[in-house]
Design a protein around this motif. Sequence first.
Motif, PDB file in Angstrom:
ATOM      1  N   THR A  25     -41.075 -51.762 -28.526  1.00 46.78           N
ATOM      2  CA  THR A  25     -41.863 -52.968 -28.745  1.00 46.78           C
ATOM      3  C   THR A  25     -42.558 -52.862 -30.096  1.00 46.78           C
ATOM      4  OG1 THR A  25     -43.782 -52.052 -27.577  1.00 46.78           O
ATOM      5  CG2 THR A  25     -42.301 -53.457 -26.295  1.00 46.78           C
ATOM      6  N   VAL A  26     -42.728 -54.006 -30.732  1.00 49.19           N
ATOM      7  CA  VAL A  26     -43.488 -54.118 -31.973  1.00 49.19           C
ATOM      8  C   VAL A  26     -44.607 -55.096 -31.675  1.00 49.19           C
ATOM      9  CG1 VAL A  26     -43.438 -54.864 -34.371  1.00 49.19           C
ATOM     10  CG2 VAL A  26     -41.462 -53.701 -33.406  1.00 49.19           C
ATOM     11  N   GLY A  37     -50.776 -47.493 -18.980  1.00 45.92           N
ATOM     12  CA  GLY A  37     -50.045 -46.554 -18.147  1.00 45.92           C
ATOM     13  C   GLY A  37     -48.626 -46.427 -18.666  1.00 45.92           C
ATOM     14  N   THR A  38     -48.013 -45.269 -18.454  1.00 46.41           N
ATOM     15  CA  THR A  38     -46.656 -45.045 -18.933  1.00 46.41           C
ATOM     16  C   THR A  38     -45.708 -44.790 -17.769  1.00 46.41           C
ATOM     17  OG1 THR A  38     -46.902 -42.658 -19.171  1.00 46.41           O
ATOM     18  CG2 THR A  38     -47.527 -44.005 -21.065  1.00 46.41           C
ATOM     19  N   ALA A  39     -44.537 -45.382 -17.819  1.00 50.40           N
ATOM     20  CA  ALA A  39     -43.466 -45.072 -16.867  1.00 50.40           C
ATOM     21  C   ALA A  39     -42.465 -44.132 -17.525  1.00 50.40           C
ATOM     22  CB  ALA A  39     -42.774 -46.354 -16.423  1.00 50.40           C
ATOM     23  N   ASN A  40     -42.324 -44.275 -18.856  1.00 53.80           N
ATOM     24  CA  ASN A  40     -41.430 -43.438 -19.652  1.00 53.80           C
ATOM     25  C   ASN A  40     -42.246 -42.734 -20.719  1.00 53.80           C
ATOM     26  OD1 ASN A  40     -38.841 -44.494 -18.543  1.00 53.80           O
ATOM     27  ND2 ASN A  40     -39.585 -46.390 -19.458  1.00 53.80           N
ATOM     28  N   LYS A  41     -41.638 -41.757 -21.365  1.00 51.35           N
ATOM     29  CA  LYS A  41     -42.270 -41.159 -22.532  1.00 51.35           C
ATOM     30  C   LYS A  41     -42.430 -42.254 -23.579  1.00 51.35           C
ATOM     31  CE  LYS A  41     -41.439 -37.805 -26.194  1.00 51.35           C
ATOM     32  NZ  LYS A  41     -40.525 -36.757 -26.682  1.00 51.35           N
ATOM     33  N   GLU A  42     -43.587 -42.291 -24.251  1.00 51.86           N
ATOM     34  CA  GLU A  42     -43.837 -43.291 -25.289  1.00 51.86           C
ATOM     35  C   GLU A  42     -44.170 -42.600 -26.606  1.00 51.86           C
ATOM     36  OE1 GLU A  42     -46.575 -46.384 -24.241  1.00 51.86           O
ATOM     37  OE2 GLU A  42     -45.721 -46.604 -22.238  1.00 51.86           O
ATOM     38  N   ILE A  43     -43.570 -43.107 -27.651  1.00 51.11           N
ATOM     39  CA  ILE A  43     -43.885 -42.649 -29.003  1.00 51.11           C
ATOM     40  C   ILE A  43     -44.510 -43.842 -29.713  1.00 51.11           C
ATOM     41  CG2 ILE A  43     -43.015 -41.638 -31.139  1.00 51.11           C
ATOM     42  CD1 ILE A  43     -40.499 -40.822 -29.389  1.00 51.11           C
ATOM     43  N   MET A  44     -45.780 -43.719 -30.030  1.00 56.99           N
ATOM     44  CA  MET A  44     -46.542 -44.819 -30.624  1.00 56.99           C
ATOM     45  C   MET A  44     -46.713 -44.559 -32.116  1.00 56.99           C
ATOM     46  SD  MET A  44     -48.242 -47.672 -29.867  1.00 56.99           S
ATOM     47  CE  MET A  44     -49.030 -47.706 -28.279  1.00 56.99           C
ATOM     48  N   HIS A  45     -46.126 -45.451 -32.937  1.00 54.99           N
ATOM     49  CA  HIS A  45     -46.222 -45.374 -34.389  1.00 54.99           C
ATOM     50  C   HIS A  45     -47.221 -46.432 -34.863  1.00 54.99           C
ATOM     51  CE1 HIS A  45     -42.465 -42.995 -34.560  1.00 54.99           C
ATOM     52  NE2 HIS A  45     -42.079 -43.802 -33.573  1.00 54.99           N
ATOM     53  N   THR A  86     -54.507 -54.034 -35.430  1.00 52.22           N
ATOM     54  CA  THR A  86     -53.629 -52.913 -35.756  1.00 52.22           C
ATOM     55  C   THR A  86     -52.218 -53.208 -35.264  1.00 52.22           C
ATOM     56  OG1 THR A  86     -55.472 -51.358 -35.663  1.00 52.22           O
ATOM     57  CG2 THR A  86     -53.270 -50.441 -35.394  1.00 52.22           C
ATOM     58  N   ALA A  87     -51.241 -52.989 -36.148  1.00 51.34           N
ATOM     59  CA  ALA A  87     -49.837 -53.195 -35.811  1.00 51.34           C
ATOM     60  C   ALA A  87     -49.210 -51.863 -35.401  1.00 51.34           C
ATOM     61  CB  ALA A  87     -49.085 -53.784 -37.001  1.00 51.34           C
ATOM     62  N   TYR A  88     -48.304 -51.927 -34.419  1.00 49.14           N
ATOM     63  CA  TYR A  88     -47.672 -50.696 -33.912  1.00 49.14           C
ATOM     64  C   TYR A  88     -46.211 -50.924 -33.557  1.00 49.14           C
ATOM     65  CZ  TYR A  88     -48.011 -52.807 -29.296  1.00 49.14           C
ATOM     66  OH  TYR A  88     -47.865 -53.664 -28.239  1.00 49.14           O
ATOM     67  N   LEU A  89     -45.482 -49.817 -33.480  1.00 50.81           N
ATOM     68  CA  LEU A  89     -44.144 -49.757 -32.924  1.00 50.81           C
ATOM     69  C   LEU A  89     -44.206 -48.730 -31.812  1.00 50.81           C
ATOM     70  CD1 LEU A  89     -41.006 -49.966 -32.777  1.00 50.81           C
ATOM     71  CD2 LEU A  89     -40.947 -48.220 -34.583  1.00 50.81           C
ATOM     72  N   CYS A  90     -43.840 -49.121 -30.603  1.00 45.94           N
ATOM     73  CA  CYS A  90     -43.827 -48.202 -29.472  1.00 45.94           C
ATOM     74  C   CYS A  90     -42.390 -48.035 -28.993  1.00 45.94           C
ATOM     75  CB  CYS A  90     -44.709 -48.712 -28.337  1.00 45.94           C
ATOM     76  SG  CYS A  90     -44.855 -47.525 -26.980  1.00 45.94           S
ATOM     77  N   GLN A  91     -41.931 -46.782 -28.978  1.00 40.11           N
ATOM     78  CA  GLN A  91     -40.575 -46.465 -28.513  1.00 40.11           C
ATOM     79  C   GLN A  91     -40.688 -45.829 -27.132  1.00 40.11           C
ATOM     80  OE1 GLN A  91     -39.850 -44.040 -32.051  1.00 40.11           O
ATOM     81  NE2 GLN A  91     -38.038 -45.323 -32.386  1.00 40.11           N
ATOM     82  N   TYR A  92     -39.899 -46.338 -26.182  1.00 46.92           N
ATOM     83  CA  TYR A  92     -39.894 -45.833 -24.817  1.00 46.92           C
ATOM     84  C   TYR A  92     -38.656 -44.959 -24.639  1.00 46.92           C
ATOM     85  CZ  TYR A  92     -43.150 -49.672 -24.416  1.00 46.92           C
ATOM     86  OH  TYR A  92     -44.212 -50.524 -24.607  1.00 46.92           O
ATOM     87  N   ARG A  93     -38.890 -43.682 -24.423  1.00 43.13           N
ATOM     88  CA  ARG A  93     -37.756 -42.745 -24.344  1.00 43.13           C
ATOM     89  C   ARG A  93     -37.850 -41.913 -23.083  1.00 43.13           C
ATOM     90  NH1 ARG A  93     -36.511 -46.051 -27.629  1.00 43.13           N
ATOM     91  NH2 ARG A  93     -35.967 -45.676 -29.774  1.00 43.13           N
TER      92      ARG A  93
END
Length: 93
Positions: A25-26, A37-45, A86-93
Amino acid sequence: MITENQYFDGNVKSLGYETAEGKSTVGVINPGEYEFGTANKEIMHVVEGELIALLPNQTEWKSFKSGTSFEVEANSSFKVRAEVQTAYLCQYR
């Protein structure tokens, strides 16, 4: 397919999409404090601005400015504060 997401009375909005690596998501976070809350690993940029995060099993908030990132394991939760939009990119892995 692009999906639209809205959380916390519209204070966090994002567009979701999927690549071969997984979902992402962006979005933009308005000033305030939020818990996710997280269901998957999240990498927040952090793309622009700054997020101050309280990560799982931590007792101190840590600042993440534009160009930095943090990871959160699956099945946990974390808090973020934003002083400015604040703008972000969140990757669900």
